[in-house]
Design a protein around this motif. Structure first.
Motif, PDB file in Angstrom:
ATOM      1  N   GLY A 194       0.789  -1.218   0.000  1.00 48.68           N
ATOM      2  CA  GLY A 194       0.000   0.000   0.000  1.00 48.68           C
ATOM      3  C   GLY A 194       0.821   1.267   0.000  1.00 48.68           C
ATOM      4  O   GLY A 194       0.284   2.356   0.133  1.00 48.68           O
ATOM      5  N   LEU A 195       2.131   1.149  -0.155  1.00 48.46           N
ATOM      6  CA  LEU A 195       3.011   2.311  -0.146  1.00 48.46           C
ATOM      7  C   LEU A 195       3.091   2.966  -1.510  1.00 48.46           C
ATOM      8  O   LEU A 195       2.979   2.302  -2.545  1.00 48.46           O
ATOM      9  CB  LEU A 195       4.431   1.894   0.252  1.00 48.46           C
ATOM     10  N   LYS A 196       3.320   4.258  -1.515  1.00 47.02           N
ATOM     11  CA  LYS A 196       3.673   4.957  -2.736  1.00 47.02           C
ATOM     12  C   LYS A 196       5.146   4.684  -3.047  1.00 47.02           C
ATOM     13  O   LYS A 196       5.984   4.684  -2.159  1.00 47.02           O
ATOM     14  CB  LYS A 196       3.464   6.466  -2.579  1.00 47.02           C
ATOM     15  N   ARG A 197       5.469   4.448  -4.285  1.00 49.67           N
ATOM     16  CA  ARG A 197       6.841   4.214  -4.754  1.00 49.67           C
ATOM     17  C   ARG A 197       7.549   3.155  -3.894  1.00 49.67           C
ATOM     18  O   ARG A 197       8.643   3.381  -3.374  1.00 49.67           O
ATOM     19  CB  ARG A 197       7.619   5.540  -4.736  1.00 49.67           C
ATOM     20  N   PRO A 198       6.945   2.000  -3.735  1.00 51.07           N
ATOM     21  CA  PRO A 198       7.426   1.026  -2.745  1.00 51.07           C
ATOM     22  C   PRO A 198       8.843   0.539  -2.958  1.00 51.07           C
ATOM     23  O   PRO A 198       9.640   0.495  -2.020  1.00 51.07           O
ATOM     24  CB  PRO A 198       6.415  -0.125  -2.868  1.00 51.07           C
ATOM     25  N   ARG A 199       9.177   0.130  -4.182  1.00 56.41           N
ATOM     26  CA  ARG A 199      10.511  -0.434  -4.408  1.00 56.41           C
ATOM     27  C   ARG A 199      11.594   0.634  -4.252  1.00 56.41           C
ATOM     28  O   ARG A 199      12.668   0.374  -3.712  1.00 56.41           O
ATOM     29  CB  ARG A 199      10.587  -1.082  -5.791  1.00 56.41           C
ATOM     30  N   GLU A 200      11.311   1.833  -4.733  1.00 59.46           N
ATOM     31  CA  GLU A 200      12.288   2.919  -4.645  1.00 59.46           C
ATOM     32  C   GLU A 200      12.562   3.279  -3.189  1.00 59.46           C
ATOM     33  O   GLU A 200      13.726   3.463  -2.785  1.00 59.46           O
ATOM     34  CB  GLU A 200      11.770   4.139  -5.409  1.00 59.46           C
ATOM     35  N   VAL A 201      11.499   3.378  -2.402  1.00 61.90           N
ATOM     36  CA  VAL A 201      11.662   3.714  -0.984  1.00 61.90           C
ATOM     37  C   VAL A 201      12.425   2.621  -0.259  1.00 61.90           C
ATOM     38  O   VAL A 201      13.368   2.889   0.503  1.00 61.90           O
ATOM     39  CB  VAL A 201      10.291   3.950  -0.327  1.00 61.90           C
ATOM     40  N   SER A 202      12.049   1.372  -0.486  1.00 61.33           N
ATOM     41  CA  SER A 202      12.722   0.255   0.171  1.00 61.33           C
ATOM     42  C   SER A 202      14.212   0.243  -0.149  1.00 61.33           C
ATOM     43  O   SER A 202      15.057   0.058   0.732  1.00 61.33           O
ATOM     44  CB  SER A 202      12.090  -1.072  -0.249  1.00 61.33           C
ATOM     45  N   ALA A 203      14.540   0.449  -1.428  1.00 63.12           N
ATOM     46  CA  ALA A 203      15.951   0.435  -1.831  1.00 63.12           C
ATOM     47  C   ALA A 203      16.731   1.580  -1.194  1.00 63.12           C
ATOM     48  O   ALA A 203      17.872   1.400  -0.742  1.00 63.12           O
ATOM     49  CB  ALA A 203      16.053   0.513  -3.358  1.00 63.12           C
ATOM     50  N   ALA A 204      16.116   2.772  -1.130  1.00 64.15           N
ATOM     51  CA  ALA A 204      16.792   3.928  -0.536  1.00 64.15           C
ATOM     52  C   ALA A 204      17.043   3.710   0.956  1.00 64.15           C
ATOM     53  O   ALA A 204      18.145   3.951   1.462  1.00 64.15           O
ATOM     54  CB  ALA A 204      15.958   5.188  -0.753  1.00 64.15           C
ATOM     55  N   VAL A 205      16.028   3.236   1.659  1.00 66.15           N
ATOM     56  CA  VAL A 205      16.162   3.022   3.096  1.00 66.15           C
ATOM     57  C   VAL A 205      17.186   1.929   3.387  1.00 66.15           C
ATOM     58  O   VAL A 205      17.977   2.025   4.335  1.00 66.15           O
ATOM     59  CB  VAL A 205      14.789   2.694   3.719  1.00 66.15           C
ATOM     60  N   GLN A 206      17.206   0.893   2.556  1.00 61.72           N
ATOM     61  CA  GLN A 206      18.194  -0.176   2.747  1.00 61.72           C
ATOM     62  C   GLN A 206      19.613   0.342   2.575  1.00 61.72           C
ATOM     63  O   GLN A 206      20.522  -0.030   3.331  1.00 61.72           O
ATOM     64  CB  GLN A 206      17.942  -1.316   1.772  1.00 61.72           C
ATOM     65  N   ARG A 207      19.834   1.214   1.586  1.00 61.65           N
ATOM     66  CA  ARG A 207      21.169   1.766   1.374  1.00 61.65           C
ATOM     67  C   ARG A 207      21.611   2.594   2.573  1.00 61.65           C
ATOM     68  O   ARG A 207      22.774   2.532   2.998  1.00 61.65           O
ATOM     69  CB  ARG A 207      21.197   2.610   0.101  1.00 61.65           C
ATOM     70  N   VAL A 208      20.691   3.356   3.144  1.00 59.18           N
ATOM     71  CA  VAL A 208      21.018   4.144   4.331  1.00 59.18           C
ATOM     72  C   VAL A 208      21.341   3.221   5.505  1.00 59.18           C
ATOM     73  O   VAL A 208      22.334   3.408   6.207  1.00 59.18           O
ATOM     74  CB  VAL A 208      19.863   5.096   4.689  1.00 59.18           C
ATOM     75  N   SER A 209      20.504   2.214   5.708  1.00 56.50           N
ATOM     76  CA  SER A 209      20.723   1.289   6.818  1.00 56.50           C
ATOM     77  C   SER A 209      22.081   0.602   6.700  1.00 56.50           C
ATOM     78  O   SER A 209      22.818   0.478   7.686  1.00 56.50           O
ATOM     79  CB  SER A 209      19.600   0.246   6.856  1.00 56.50           C
ATOM     80  N   SER A 210      22.424   0.168   5.507  1.00 51.26           N
ATOM     81  CA  SER A 210      23.700  -0.523   5.303  1.00 51.26           C
ATOM     82  C   SER A 210      24.884   0.399   5.558  1.00 51.26           C
ATOM     83  O   SER A 210      25.892  -0.010   6.152  1.00 51.26           O
ATOM     84  CB  SER A 210      23.770  -1.083   3.871  1.00 51.26           C
ATOM     85  N   ALA A 211      24.764   1.655   5.113  1.00 47.52           N
ATOM     86  CA  ALA A 211      25.859   2.608   5.321  1.00 47.52           C
ATOM     87  C   ALA A 211      26.038   2.918   6.806  1.00 47.52           C
ATOM     88  O   ALA A 211      27.169   2.965   7.317  1.00 47.52           O
ATOM     89  CB  ALA A 211      25.587   3.890   4.535  1.00 47.52           C
ATOM     90  N   VAL A 212      24.933   3.141   7.503  1.00 48.39           N
ATOM     91  CA  VAL A 212      25.015   3.398   8.945  1.00 48.39           C
ATOM     92  C   VAL A 212      25.613   2.191   9.655  1.00 48.39           C
ATOM     93  O   VAL A 212      26.505   2.323  10.512  1.00 48.39           O
ATOM     94  CB  VAL A 212      23.623   3.734   9.514  1.00 48.39           C
ATOM     95  N   TYR A 213      25.135   1.008   9.311  1.00 51.37           N
ATOM     96  CA  TYR A 213      25.636  -0.211   9.944  1.00 51.37           C
ATOM     97  C   TYR A 213      27.149  -0.348   9.776  1.00 51.37           C
ATOM     98  O   TYR A 213      27.859  -0.675  10.729  1.00 51.37           O
ATOM     99  CB  TYR A 213      24.937  -1.436   9.344  1.00 51.37           C
ATOM    100  N   ARG A 214      27.622  -0.099   8.586  1.00 44.11           N
ATOM    101  CA  ARG A 214      29.047  -0.289   8.295  1.00 44.11           C
ATOM    102  C   ARG A 214      29.923   0.549   9.223  1.00 44.11           C
ATOM    103  O   ARG A 214      30.949   0.083   9.725  1.00 44.11           O
ATOM    104  CB  ARG A 214      29.325   0.073   6.828  1.00 44.11           C
ATOM    105  N   HIS A 215      29.511   1.780   9.477  1.00 44.80           N
ATOM    106  CA  HIS A 215      30.295   2.653  10.367  1.00 44.80           C
ATOM    107  C   HIS A 215      30.032   2.357  11.841  1.00 44.80           C
ATOM    108  O   HIS A 215      30.969   2.312  12.643  1.00 44.80           O
ATOM    109  CB  HIS A 215      29.993   4.116  10.058  1.00 44.80           C
TER     110      HIS A 215
END
Length: 329
Positions: free
Chosen positions: A80-101
């Motif tokens: 039910g999200l707007k732009r679901p795949r784009e949002v998921s991919a963006a949030v995942q990239r942020v999560s991975s970058a934060v995790y790495r540091h």
């Protein structure tokens, strides 16, 4: 700061995303902050090494048309999200970058971007802490605490959201209140990413949906509204917030610039009157620094396309919050 293994390194993540919001512009917020030279000032005054991760939206696939997005939503792929795949991919990239540091024990500062990225920042920090302290006796005590400083609760689920925009849902997804991910949308979220709403505090709420109020009450989330701030004063609010999180809890603070009154931060997508004064916002940041428990910070929702003639006022407020939280002002 006692929870940082590498207290000499500041990792800055510029999360140039606005795909979770109804209008563009917040993706320009990180650049507006960086152009002030605030990070060079911080590096010099605090004697820190600084690294930058620059994250920006990737071009949409050729077949990712508006019709295809609507079909995905109809089929439930996007929950039910707007732009679901784009949002998921963006949030995942942020999560991975934060995790790495954060996994290396560095302080992580993420500058957005719309507040959708908060689902990535706090999940990245939470997972990093669990992995850093896995098997150690104090692991439970060092579970992440989150301070969410915002005019809005951002805890809608796809079922309760009236807009379908993810920037109103990051807390629900980060805490596991949202439905199980499916078919390529948020299926990267694991139990180890989740934050605990018993170690979560809101400050500055004043524009909350009825469904969000019900969720906050049902899950006994500690929430301080602007009415509370005005009645008790910001120091008593911070006393209560820090006491709730506990003296030995690492803290991730996610600061939406719209927590401030529009007098101080007009260049933002959803300003709400009667917010925190700049001095109250700075006091929150100072108390977080003085606690010694702050390990990660977000600053989001500066939108240079809104009230551009007043952008400097908004950016200067944001810079002051960052510097205070890092102990250089």
């Amino acid at each position: 700061m006692k929870f940082l293994a590498d207290g000499t390194h500041l990792a800055i993540i510029a999360a140039k995303f606005s795909c979770g919001a109804p209008r563009a512009g917040a993706e320009k917020g990180p650049e507006a902050i960086m152009q002030t030279g605030v990070f060079q000032e911080i590096a010099t005054k605090a004697n820190l090494a600084i690294s930058f991760d620059m994250l920006a939206a990737e071009p949409a696939p050729a077949d990712q048309t508006e019709a295809k997005e609507k079909e995905e939503e109809r089929l439930g792929i996007g929950l039910g999200l707007k732009r679901p795949r784009e949002v998921s991919a963006a949030v995942q990239r942020v999560s991975s970058a934060v995790y790495r540091h954060a996994r290396r024990g560095r302080f992580v500062l993420t500058v957005g971007g719309d507040h959708s990225i908060g689902a990535g920042t706090v999940t990245g920090t939470a997972k990093a802490l669990r992995d850093r302290f896995a098997g150690q006796q104090q692991q439970r005590q060092q579970e992440l605490g989150v301070l969410w400083i915002d005019a809005h609760a951002d805890i809608n689920t796809p079922e309760t959201s009236r807009s379908g925009r993810f920037h109103g849902m990051p807390v629900a997804f980060a805490s596991g209140l949202a439905p199980s991910p499916q078919r390529g949308v948020f299926d990267w979220l694991e139990p180890s990413h989740r934050i605990n709403l018993r170690r979560f505090v809101y400050i500055g709420l004043r524009d909350v949906d009825e469904a969000e109020k019900e969720l906050i009450a049902r899950h006994q989330v500690k929430a301080f509204t602007m009415e509370d701030v005005n009645r008790l004063g910001i120091d008593k609010i911070m006393d209560a917030a820090l006491d709730h999180l506990g003296p030995d809890t690492p803290i991730h603070a996610s600061y939406d610039i719209d927590s401030l009154d529009p007098e101080w931060a007009p260049s933002t997508g959803f300003p709400v009157p009667a917010g925190l004064s700049l001095e109250e916002g700075v006091r929150v940041a100072r108390r977080l620094h003085e606690s010694g428990n702050l390990i990660a910070l977000d600053l989001v929702e500066i939108n240079p396309d809104i009230a551009p003639s007043l952008l400097d006022l908004t950016v200067n407020a944001g810079c002051r919050l960052i510097k205070t939280a890092l102990g250089v002002e």
